[in-house]
Design a protein around this motif. Sequence first.
Motif: not given
Length: 76
Positions: A1-9, A66-71
């Motif tokens: 997951m890219t930083r941009k995707e993480i930010y949006r999430k 990790k928390f954000v990515i796995n949510t």
Amino acid sequence: MTRKEIYRKILEMLEIEQNHLRNKFEFGEISFDNYEELSCKRSEEYREYIVDLALCTDKDLEEKMKFVINTNLDTF
């Protein structure tokens, strides 16, 4: 997951949390003061996620986020 995707999430997660709090207030489950307090705390919490995202190295990105990515937003 890219930083941009993480930010949006992160922003999507905050929106879900804020909507949940707003519904609790609108249905009389919490007072306006309680809504304001919890809403501010949630905003601050997610602001910290964004700061962590900005400051962490690429090497540490997956571990720190990790928390954000796995949510799963469908069940969040």
